[in-house]
Design an enzyme around this catalytic site. Structure first.
Site, short mmCIF file in Angstrom:
data_model
loop_
_atom_site.label_atom_id
_atom_site.label_comp_id
_atom_site.label_asym_id
_atom_site.label_seq_id
_atom_site.Cartn_x
_atom_site.Cartn_y
_atom_site.Cartn_z
N GLU A 32 0.82 -1.22 0.00
CA GLU A 32 0.00 0.00 0.00
C GLU A 32 0.85 1.26 0.00
O GLU A 32 0.70 2.15 0.86
CB GLU A 32 -0.96 -0.02 1.19
CG GLU A 32 -1.89 -1.22 1.14
CD GLU A 32 -2.95 -1.25 2.23
OE1 GLU A 32 -2.67 -0.76 3.33
OE2 GLU A 32 -4.05 -1.76 1.98
N GLU B 140 -5.83 -8.22 -1.25
CA GLU B 140 -6.48 -8.02 0.05
C GLU B 140 -7.93 -7.64 -0.19
O GLU B 140 -8.22 -6.73 -0.98
CB GLU B 140 -5.82 -6.89 0.85
CG GLU B 140 -4.53 -7.25 1.49
CD GLU B 140 -4.01 -6.16 2.42
OE1 GLU B 140 -4.82 -5.47 3.07
OE2 GLU B 140 -2.78 -5.99 2.47
C1 BG6 Z 1 -4.57 -3.10 4.79
C2 BG6 Z 1 -3.24 -3.54 5.31
O1 BG6 Z 1 -4.56 -1.72 4.74
O2 BG6 Z 1 -5.70 -3.35 5.55
C3 BG6 Z 1 -3.29 -4.68 6.30
O3 BG6 Z 1 -2.39 -3.89 4.25
C4 BG6 Z 1 -4.46 -4.49 7.23
O4 BG6 Z 1 -2.06 -4.73 6.96
C5 BG6 Z 1 -5.75 -4.48 6.42
O5 BG6 Z 1 -4.53 -5.42 8.26
C6 BG6 Z 1 -7.01 -4.37 7.24
O6 BG6 Z 1 -6.94 -3.27 8.09
P1 BG6 Z 1 -7.16 -3.41 9.64
O7 BG6 Z 1 -6.86 -2.06 10.17
O8 BG6 Z 1 -8.60 -3.77 9.79
O9 BG6 Z 1 -6.24 -4.46 10.13
#
Ligand code: BG6
Length: 477
Positions: free
Chosen positions: A177, A370
């Site tokens: 990211e 993701e």
């Molecule tokens: C992404 C990141 O932004 O979102 C992850 O790459 C992160 O590391 C994921 O865990 C979800 O966000 P969060 O804050 O719910 O863990």
């Protein structure tokens, strides 16, 4: 009408985690301290100490102890039928401080074992080279990515891991990211913002150094593992204009371009025309950072695919403050969407929109690395975890990926974020759970760390086994 299945036979279904959020073992086998090791309460709005303070609770120190439990966990991923598994290498396991000349053999050995185990269980390992876990020493001593010296340290780290894992890992990406430099600069670029006045200068300087480092990584990958691919990775949850007022439309467009600027440089290989105006209007002197040969390198060694995270959409109103967290930009409420327990609007069609937007823009392979649903799962009276909301979220997004494939987008695969509960990057909590596998641990660090399959475990297994068919059969676009 029956929905046709457009998932190619070789579609890479799987899951994704990051070392710092899962491994724990923060000071074992020679590992150095990273920025996440000194962070309490999450990377979005938490507190980062200058050093570890005795007696304080740091959620990433033990995380879910994946470092010791990877065999058990990998077996469960294999049981779900994962074809690919994305994790990061913790830079500080390989180079504890970041600037050493020799790597730490124990760290290298750990990832050898992990990748072997993944392969044994039927998965391609996919590696993020840097995921919010820069060695702390590189921040204290050098000032993070604002300092050009990091290009050399990072390239050395890349060379070592590419050579070591060349027979095991074919899917690579550089910085997690990278566009989040604007919203969470400490996590994404290991930089501490000095003041509002210097903020953009710092961000664009760090960005340039990271672009050069990215190009070096692509070059090294081509030389060392010609049959592997090196991608870049962005957070691309979509931003819509809050209304059809042209002011909202254009400002939302500019905000989107603030993110796409990163893929424009790394995929097209040159700085886009629009950035000059941003630099001019903010008195940013990027020239001090651009050295001879940089632009040629960036031009020649472009990222080979675009990996991205997608969680939600948001609305932007002209003139309103631009805030963000790990999920993307936080904007106005969208009356057409419902939210997760954590207030993230669920917008599956937005994923189709983003895939089309990106494929139209670049015509390069895409990888959804993701996408996930964070919820507070509870163990029911029957000892099971009935996470129907997660199944529903996943189902809807798979349906839209199928649509995007039908639209003609080239999507290589899909790795669900957090197939096993891990520590949240944004909030540092365990309570925000993404997994198909429950981990018995709470926000205070208490629990047995026992793994329990949730209902979604069997469901995702069926999705993979049927190459998406199961999700499409309950399609309600
Ligand atoms: C992404 C990141 O932004 O979102 C992850 O790459 C992160 O590391 C994921 O865990 C979800 O966000 P969060 O804050 O719910 O863990």
């Amino acid at each position: 009408m029956e929905t046709k299945n457009y998932f190619p036979k070789n579609f890479l279904w799987g899951g994704a985690i990051a070392a710092n959020q899962a491994e724990g073992a923060f000071n074992e086998d020679g590992k150095g301290i990273t920025l996440s090791d000194v962070t309490r309460g999450g990377l979005s709005k938490g507190v980062s100490d200058d050093k570890i303070i005795e007696g304080r609770y740091y959620p990433y120190h033990q995380a879910i102890d994946f470092y010791h439990k990877y065999k058990e966990d990998t077996k469960l991923f294999g049981e779900m039928g994962f074809k690919i598994f994305r994790t990061s290498i913790a830079w500080a396991r390989i180079f504890p401080k970041g600037d050493e000349s020799e790597p730490n053999e124990a760290g290298l050995k750990y990832y050898d074992n992990l990748f072997d185990e993944l392969i044994k269980n039927g998965m391609e390992p996919m590696v993020t080279i840097s995921h919010y876990e820069t060695p702390l020493y590189l921040i204290d001593e050098y000032g993070g990515w604002e300092n050009r010296k990091l290009i050399k340290f990072f390239s050395k780290y890349c060379e070592i891991i590419l050579k070591r894992y060349k027979n095991k890992v074919k899917y690579w990406m550089t910085f997690n990211e990278i566009n989040n430099l604007h919203t969470i600069p400490y996590a994404a670029g290991a930089i501490k913002i000095k003041s509002e006045a210097t903020k953009l200068q710092q961000i664009y300087s760090a960005s340039h150094n990271m672009f050069v480092a990215n190009a070096h990584a692509v070059k090294l990958c081509k030389e060392i593992i010609p049959d592997a691919i090196m991608g870049c990775m962005l957070s691309l949850s979509v931003v819509y204009p809050a209304t059809c007022n042209p002011d909202d439309v254009f400002e939302a467009y500019e905000l989107r371009r603030r993110s796409l600027f990163y893929s424009d440089v790394m995929i097209r290989g040159e700085y886009p025309a629009y950035v000059k105006r941003i630099w001019d209007e903010h008195n940013i002197n990027i020239n001090i950072n651009i050295h001879e040969g940089d632009l040629e390198l960036i031009k020649k060694y472009t990222s080979e695919y675009l990996a991205f995270s997608y969680y939600r959409s948001s609305l932007h109103k002209a003139g309103s403050p631009i805030l963000g967290n790990t999920g993307g930009i936080i904007g106005q409420d969208n009356p057409y969407l419902v939210k997760t327990q954590w207030g993230w609007p669920i917008d599956a069609k937005g994923l189709r929109y983003v895939c089309n937007e990106l494929y139209d823009r670049y015509q390069k392979p895409l990888f959804i690395v993701e996408n996930g649903y964070g919820g507070t799962d509870e163990i029911s009276g029957d000892g099971k975890i009935h996470d129907n909301a997660r199944i529903d979220y996943l189902n809807k997004h798979i349906v839209q990926i199928n649509e995007a494939l039908h639209d003609g987008c080239n999507i290589l695969g899909y790795t669900w974020w957090g197939p096993i509960d891990i520590v949240s990057a944004g909030t540092g909590e365990m309570r925000k759970r993404y997994g198909f596998i429950y981990v018995d641990k709470d926000n205070e660090g208490k629990g047995t760390l026992k793994r329990i399959k949730k209902d979604s475990f069997e469901w995702y297994k069926k999705v993979i086994g049927s190459n998406g068919e199961v999700a499409l059969s309950i399609d309600e676009k």
